[in-house]
Structure formats: structure tokens, C-alpha cells
Design an enzyme around this catalytic site. Structure first.
Site, PDB file in Angstrom:
ATOM      1  N   GLN A 281       0.812  -1.222   0.000  1.00 11.94           N
ATOM      2  CA  GLN A 281       0.000   0.000   0.000  1.00 11.94           C
ATOM      3  C   GLN A 281       0.843   1.269   0.000  1.00 11.94           C
ATOM      4  OE1 GLN A 281      -3.172   0.233  -0.463  1.00 11.94           O
ATOM      5  NE2 GLN A 281      -3.799  -1.903  -0.202  1.00 11.94           N
TER       6      GLN A 281
ATOM      7  N   HIS B 285      -0.789  -4.599  -9.166  1.00 11.29           N
ATOM      8  CA  HIS B 285      -2.129  -4.051  -9.361  1.00 11.29           C
ATOM      9  C   HIS B 285      -2.499  -2.979  -8.344  1.00 11.29           C
ATOM     10  CE1 HIS B 285      -4.811  -6.118  -6.300  1.00 11.29           C
ATOM     11  NE2 HIS B 285      -3.727  -6.842  -6.180  1.00 11.29           N
TER      12      HIS B 285
ATOM     13  N   CYS C 112      -9.165  -9.068   0.343  1.00 16.38           N
ATOM     14  CA  CYS C 112      -8.804 -10.475   0.494  1.00 16.38           C
ATOM     15  C   CYS C 112      -9.557 -11.149   1.623  1.00 16.38           C
ATOM     16  CB  CYS C 112      -7.298 -10.600   0.723  1.00 16.38           C
ATOM     17  SG  CYS C 112      -6.309 -10.024  -0.679  1.00 16.38           S
TER      18      CYS C 112
END
Length: 400
Positions: free
Chosen positions: A183, A205, A328
Site C-alpha cells: 500500500q 495491481h 482479500c
């Protein structure tokens, strides 16, 4: 209030839209250039050259050497290779792994799997603002410790963790230090030497690249036990034919993230500020970790009395995409372990929503979305009070 058309995406922490320049870089490797990078003929050599270029570019983002980059299928695999591979390579007397209590599940679950091999897993607590408790870390990290893992930026709250301080503790104890920087990439300057880490994970991504590619930076001399077997790729650290198209796109995304980081940060800041300007309701709906140092890309907001899953479904019908935490884990229906670790009661955990921002979100759209989020929340709370007048749903302020 009419739904947004096109829909507004406020979930950049889950995934970012691929940059058009990234897609352009990938296209040949999805069509005419299909060679295996391990082959010695011309098709294979061209594929190998594409991998080498991508490795150079990812190394550039990390201010590192290309030979230190190990490509993986994403951040989760990179975390697994670091945590499991690093711990298993440690001397047999070192059977402790220390991680923060607010790690991504890729690290939490990888560490938990090590108990099968006789490892003890210890968690460094955080306070109510999401700050890591360094004094507790100092007590846990000792000469029995094989590996320490603390993320650089929390994926649910955006809090920046004191990785360099923890790394000094790990180095003093002779333990490996890993950080999940997924992040942080593209928003903070990443330099493993400055952080003092031995291992660092990133994912394509999350920086406007494709899914299916990630990387683990491995300091020279660090030994890892592979977790994927079947080939000598990636300096025998990760078996399997390389995903040339995704890795090529990853390399281009890394190059853009390095060269345009200031513009990216400014765009994210502007989008976040626009959202908050439209929302204008932090008195009624407080922000988690407001006092902590955070990246601009993530806001985690508490909506008292409004369960996040119902709220998110309503927002989705209005053309607004957000989440209740890590993508997730969101399918598991379990409350956020991050907010629970901060000491939030379950009623608060279940009524919190993450909004995250990226460079492709213009400030005016973000402002309109923020105002819509506020109005939807007030409307839903009003209906809940009407349905259950004796409930504990707090009234929303009438202020704008």
C-alpha cells in the site's frame, strides 16, 4: 438522488485501474510475443529481455539492484515467500516469528502456518490510533527470533508504521526483517536500505499495473527456502514459467510510479480532500486513526448504528464502490481484525467503511460522492430509527 453514471470507484486500496501505458506495454506479450523466457531461441530471448527490462524498472522504484528483485504472482506470494521462506532458512535455535497484529492476511496466515514447523508466532499490539507499540516489539524480538514482519502502510486504515525502528530491533537481535509495502508503493519513497529491512514486498495491481505480478526485494546474502518448486527461475527462489505479459506491465507501472510519484500523490490528496469536502460529517461519522500519520489514499470511517454490509450494498445501488476492509478478507464475513486489534468494540467494527482514492479520481467527482455517502448514511439511519424507535441508533446532526 440518482445513481452515479458512470459509477464512482472508491476502492483503490483493493485494486487500481491499469494505466493505458501499462496495457500498451503488455499487449505484444499477449499476442505475437508468446515465447517462454527460459527458452534459448529468439522467441525466448526476447521474452527474457522483457523480463530484464521489467526487473530494472522495479529495482529503480525501490532504489535497489536488479539482481535483488524476485518476481512473484503478486503481493500475497511475495509475503509468503518472505515469511515462510525466511523463517525456514533460519538457524534451528531461532523458532520465533514476530509480526504486527494488524498485518495483511497474507502475512498473518503465512506466519500461522509456521506453527506446524514448531515456530512460535507473536503479535505486536497497536494502540487505539493504530500506532505500533514499539516497547512491546522490543520485548518480543529476541535472540530466538527468526523473522520480524511489519507492514509499511496498513491496508485498512492507511496508518504508516515505524518500520525503520522495528528493523533496528530486529537487526540487534540478528533476525530477518520483512515489510509488506504493497500500500506504500507509488505514494511513499521506497528504499529498503533507508528502512533497514532485508525483505520487501510490492504488487503490480496496486500501482496501476496488472493483477498476477508482484515482487519480493531480497537483500544480497539473505537465504530463503522456496515455497514454490519446479524450476530454477528467479535465481532458484521461485519455480514456474514467468508471466511475461504481467511482469512487463508491472515494470512499466513501476517506472511510471517512480517518475510521476509527486503527481500521483497530489492527485490522491486532491481526491481525498474533495471527498471530505463533500462528506463534511466527521462529527457524526468519525474517522478511525485521525491523529495518526496516514497516507492520503485511505479513509476508514465509523457510521454508528449502520452495519457496513447493508450500507455498502446501498452505496453500490447508487453507483458508489467502497469496502469494509481488505478485499482479500471481505468475503469471509468476519469483523476487521485491524479495528479489533485497535480495541474497537464489535459494534463499531461492524459499522465501519473504508474509502480509498487514486490518481484517476477527479476531485469534483470525489466531492459529489462524499456528499452522496453522507446523504445515504443519514437516510438509512433515519429509516432504521423509524422502524425501531427504541433502538440505540444515534441521531445524525443536522449540520452540513
Amino acid at each position: 438522488m440518482l445513481p452515479f453514471e458512470p459509477p464512482v470507484y472508491l476502492d483503490y486500496a483493493a485494486s487500481t485501474p491499469p494505466d493505458s501505458r501499462v496495457l500498451e506495454e503488455m499487449l505484444p506479450w499477449l499476442s505475437s510475443e508468446f515465447g517462454n523466457a527460459s527458452s534459448t531461441h529468439s522467441f525466448g530471448r526476447r521474452a527474457r529481455a522483457a523480463l530484464d527490462l521489467a526487473r530494472d524498472r522495479v529495482a529503480g522504484l525501490l532504489h535497489a539492484k536488479p539482481a535483488e528483485i524476485c518476481f512473484t504472482s503478486g503481493g500475497t506470494e511475495a509475503d509468503n515467500l518472505a515469511v515462510i521462506g525466511g523463517a525456514l532458512a533460519a538457524p534451528p535455535e531461532r523458532r520465533r516469528v514476530v509480526i504486527s497484529a494488524v498485518e495483511h492476511h497474507a502475512v498473518l496466515h503465512a506466519a500461522a502456518s509456521l506453527t506446524r514447523f514448531g515456530f512460535e508466532v507473536c503479535h505486536i499490539p497497536v494502540n487505539s490510533s493504530g500506532h505500533l507499540l514499539i516497547e512491546q516489539a522490543a520485548r518480543l524480538i529476541d535472540r530466538n527470533t527468526a523473522l520480524v514482519s511489519v507492514m509499511l502502510v496498513n491496508n485498512e486504515t492507511g496508518v504508516v508504521m515505524p518500520v525503520a525502528k522495528v528493523a533496528r530491533l530486529a537487526r540487534k537481535a540478528g533476525a530477518l526483517m520483512h515489510t509488506d509495502a504493497v500500500q506504500a508503493a507509488g505514494l511513499l519513497r521506497l528504499d529498503p536500505a533507508d528502512l533497514g529491512v532485508d525483505l520487501l514486498s510490492i504488487s503490480a495491481h496496486k500501482i496501476y499495473g496488472p493483477k498476477g505480478a508482484g515482487a519480493l526485494w531480497v537483500r544480497k546474502g539473505v537465504q530463503l527456502v522456496p515455497v514454490i518448486h519446479g524450476g530454477a527461475q528467479e535465481r532458484e527462489r521461485r519455480g514456474g514459467t514467468e508471466n511475461v505479459a504481467a511482469i512487463a506491465g508491472f515494470g512499466r507501472a513501476a517506472q511510471i510510479a517512480l517518475e510521476e510519484r509527486q503527481q500521483i500523490v497530489e492527485a490522491v490528496e486532491a481526491a481525498k480532500d474533495g471527498f471530505l469536502e463533500g462528506f463534511a460529517s466527521l462529527r457524526d461519522f468519525p474517522l478511525h486513526c485521525e491523529a495518526a500519520r496516514r497516507v492520503a489514499s485511505i479513509l476508514n470511517i465509523h457510521f454508528p448504528g449502520l452495519e457496513s454490509e447493508l450500507f455498502l450494498m446501498r452505496l453500490d445501488t447508487m453507483g458508489i464502490a467502497a469496502s469494509s476492509g481488505s478485499a482479500c478478507a471481505s468475503g469471509s464475513q468476519e469483523p476487521s481484525h485491524v479495528l479489533k486489534a485497535m480495541g474497537c468494540p464489535e459494534s463499531e467494527v461492524k459499522c465501519s467503511v473504508r474509502f480509498s482514492f487514486g490518481r484517476t479520481l477527479d476531485p469534483e467527482t470525489a466531492r459529489r460522492a462524499g456528499a452522496a455517502v453522507r446523504e445515504v448514511a443519514r437516510e438509512m439511519l433515519s429509516r432504521l430509527r423509524d422502524l425501531s424507535p427504541t433502538s440505540l441508533v444515534p441521531p445524525a446532526s443536522s449540520s452540513a
